[in-house]
Design an enzyme around this catalytic site. Structure first.
Site, PDB file in Angstrom:
ATOM      1  N   ARG A 190      44.093  54.113  49.108  1.00  0.00           N
ATOM      2  CA  ARG A 190      45.482  53.601  49.298  1.00  0.00           C
ATOM      3  C   ARG A 190      46.505  54.366  48.491  1.00  0.00           C
ATOM      4  O   ARG A 190      46.236  54.806  47.554  1.00  0.00           O
ATOM      5  CB  ARG A 190      45.459  51.904  49.085  1.00  0.00           C
ATOM      6  CG  ARG A 190      44.920  51.935  47.678  1.00  0.00           C
ATOM      7  CD  ARG A 190      45.208  50.453  47.037  1.00  0.00           C
ATOM      8  NE  ARG A 190      44.211  49.900  45.984  1.00  0.00           N
ATOM      9  CZ  ARG A 190      44.792  50.200  44.711  1.00  0.00           C
ATOM     10  NH1 ARG A 190      46.102  50.652  44.690  1.00  0.00           N
ATOM     11  NH2 ARG A 190      43.951  50.003  43.583  1.00  0.00           N
ATOM     12  N   HIS A 226      42.066  45.841  31.104  1.00  0.00           N
ATOM     13  CA  HIS A 226      41.541  46.831  31.968  1.00  0.00           C
ATOM     14  C   HIS A 226      42.685  47.126  33.076  1.00  0.00           C
ATOM     15  O   HIS A 226      42.180  47.555  34.364  1.00  0.00           O
ATOM     16  CB  HIS A 226      40.342  46.564  32.758  1.00  0.00           C
ATOM     17  CG  HIS A 226      39.170  46.598  31.641  1.00  0.00           C
ATOM     18  ND1 HIS A 226      38.823  47.589  30.861  1.00  0.00           N
ATOM     19  CD2 HIS A 226      38.281  45.561  31.455  1.00  0.00           C
ATOM     20  CE1 HIS A 226      37.873  47.189  30.019  1.00  0.00           C
ATOM     21  NE2 HIS A 226      37.419  45.856  30.486  1.00  0.00           N
TER      22      HIS A 226
END
Ligand code: ADP
Ligand code: ADP
Ligand code: MG
Length: 498
Positions: free
Chosen positions: A294, A237
């Protein structure tokens, strides 16, 4: 407007260095922080000043928010850039920084908090008509209600930790019989990994692509999208190859996804650079997954196709400047690909393979960017993410960028540890990748260790070197090695000889 004069980068490795480079271009002086494991790191050498935070483990160094703020006070720093990972998505830290009278180069603590919880994020975007993966919009508290919902959605389903991140905290449930067991596991994993046991259900999209949108917003409510990044090539993932634009996104889909991403940003009054992640099914329906508040690891591909420096934009926004461009000003120029060069062994389940970078030589030439944080002879520490470098190429179109990437991979010389370089070459040359018809299952579907080119033993390398000397000693071979090599049977050996 507060002009930033001195910036502390609360991070390490490639991203710390990348941020400081832009700061220097902007005439801002830089402060590095480091752990005892990173004393000789390039980011420490590059900075104008550097402060050791403590022993190698991140909770005794890079995660010490209080200490970092103290360093800022004693060195007259006026802003902190958190990079990615570590404290970058920690709302408490962002609050602490602002309360100390410093500028946090990132969004507001409130935005971080809302988007840091996958559930709170889903709730926040509800009124903006953003497509969500079918599932529960609240934490599961009653197993029988959850089971009924899972039945409605249809198996397989995914149990996800609301506080999850970095590809962790997800469990697939194939049928109702295993629901309870998987649910218990998911909760206990979520508690131990994230300190928050809230989990929810999502339909498991069986053939998904991961496509994300870069957004930028200023503190006056102007928000734009900088198109998509295709991040479907993953292992565990986690992304390993990214590109922009995506091979399957049409201009209409791009606009729809971009506008949805701007909606997500507006739902949490977002400012700064952020990424809205979507999962896309095989019919090209897209659903909001989460927002990362971010700078993203793979931000360079967006920089290559838009010509914008995202760190510069982050700093300008943090200083309180309005965005200097509008949506209509943004255009896609060519194509960019990024591969993540990890100290991992693809032949051994991509497990970290840390050690010394005995040889380390970067590729060079037109259209190539290497963002890294190591030099030859350095050790890859076991304490942190084992990423050595990001290799990015830009070309006029997708095929040019891919060809250039393969050339760059062949030029990269790393010995002493196993890396993801050979795996990436395999992936980039695979028909599924070149045709654009791939999903997040690429590795499971197509990759087995025997697909990689043989790694040479020491004896083989010596033999090869001797062959090369003999080969190039013939003048006709020197004049046109490619032509001469047509006579040599093995392509592997040819690659090494040219
Ligand atoms: P990106 O989405 O930018 O590609 P990743 O999701 O791979 O980034 O995460 C970036 C970095 O942050 C990685 O080093 C990852 O290990 C770390 N990270 C992200 N989320 C978490 C989390 N919730 N807990 C711990 N580490 C995290
Ligand atoms: P993280 O915070 O760990 O990055 P994400 O929600 O962004 O978590 O999911 C990470 C990856 O897991 C995605 O890129 C995708 O490969 C896979 N994934 C997440 N949700 C689903 C889903 N509902 N169905 C199938 N795969 C999923
Ligand atoms: Mg994610």
């Amino acid at each position: 407007m507060p002009k930033i004069k001195k910036l502390l980068v609360a991070n390490r490795g490639e991203i710390a260095l990348r941020i400081m480079r832009t700061a220097r271009e902007m005439g801002i002086s830089t402060v590095a922080v480091y752990s005892e494991a990173d004393r000789i790191s390039p980011h420490v050498k590059f900075a104008d000043e550097a402060v050791c935070l403590g022993p190698p483990p991140s909770n005794q160094s890079y995660l010490l928010g209080d200490k970092i703020v103290e360093v800022c006070k004693s060195l007259g720093v006026d802003a902190i850039h958190p990079g990615y990972g570590f404290l970058s998505e920690n709302a408490e830290f962002a609050k602490m920084v602002t309360n100390a009278g410093l500028i946090f180069v990132g969004p507001s603590p409130q935005s971080i908090e809302v988007m840091g919880s996958k559930l709170a994020a889903k709730q926040a975007v509800a009124k903006y008509d953003i497509p969500l993966v079918p599932g529960t919009e609240e934490a599961i508290s009653d197993i029988s209600i959850a089971k009924a919902r899972a039945q409605e959605i249809g198996y397989p389903i995914l149990i996800k930790a609301s506080a999850g991140g970095g590809g962790k905290g997800m469990r697939i449930v194939e049928s109702e019989q295993e629901f309870e067991e998987q649910m218990q596991r998911a909760v206990s994993e979520a508690v131990s990994a994230f300190g928050d046991g809230a989990v929810f259900i999502e339909k498991f999209i069986t053939s998904p692509r991961h496509i994300e949108i870069q957004v930028l917003g200023d503190q006056f409510g102007n928000t734009v999208y900088l198109f998509e990044r295709e991040c479907s090539i993953q292992r565990r993932h986690q992304k390993v190859i990214e590109e922009a634009p995506s091979a399957v996104v049409s201009p209409e889909m791009r606009k729809a996804m971009g506008e949805a991403a701007v909606g997500v940003a507006k739902a949490c009054d977002y400012y700064g650079a952020g990424t809205v992640e979507f999962i896309v099914d095989d019919q090209l329906n897209f659903y909001f997954l989460e927002m990362n508040t971010r700078l993203q690891v793979e931000h360079p591909v967006t920089e290559m196709i838009t010509g914008k420096d995202l760190v510069r934009e982050q700093i300008m926004i943090a200083e309180g400047n309005p965005l200097s461009f509008a949506q209509e000003d943004l255009k896609i120029n060519g194509h960019a690909v990024e591969i993540r060069v990890y100290a991992e062994d693809p032949k051994n389940n991509f497990l970290p393979d840390i050690g010394k970078l005995v040889t380390y030589r970067r590729p060079q030439g037109p259209g190539i960017r290497v963002d890294d944080g190591f030099e030859e002879g350095m050790d890859i520490p076991i304490y942190y993410d084992p990423m050595i470098a990001k290799l990015i190429t830009h070309g006029e179109n997708r095929q040019d960028a891919i060809d250039r990437m393969i050339r760059a991979i062949n030029e990269y010389r790393i010995t002493g540890i196993q890396t993801t370089l050979d795996f990436c070459r395999f992936a980039l040359q695979h028909g599924a990748f070149t045709s654009g018809q791939f999903d997040t299952k690429f590795v499971e579907r197509y990759f087995t260790p025997d697909k990689l080119e043989p790694v040479f033993t020491e004896e083989e390398k010596e033999l090869l070197a001797a062959l090369a000397v003999e080969f190039y000693s013939k003048e006709e071979n020197r004049i046109n090695p490619t032509l001469a090599l047509k006579e040599v049977p093995s392509t592997h050996w040819k690659n090494r000889l040219i």
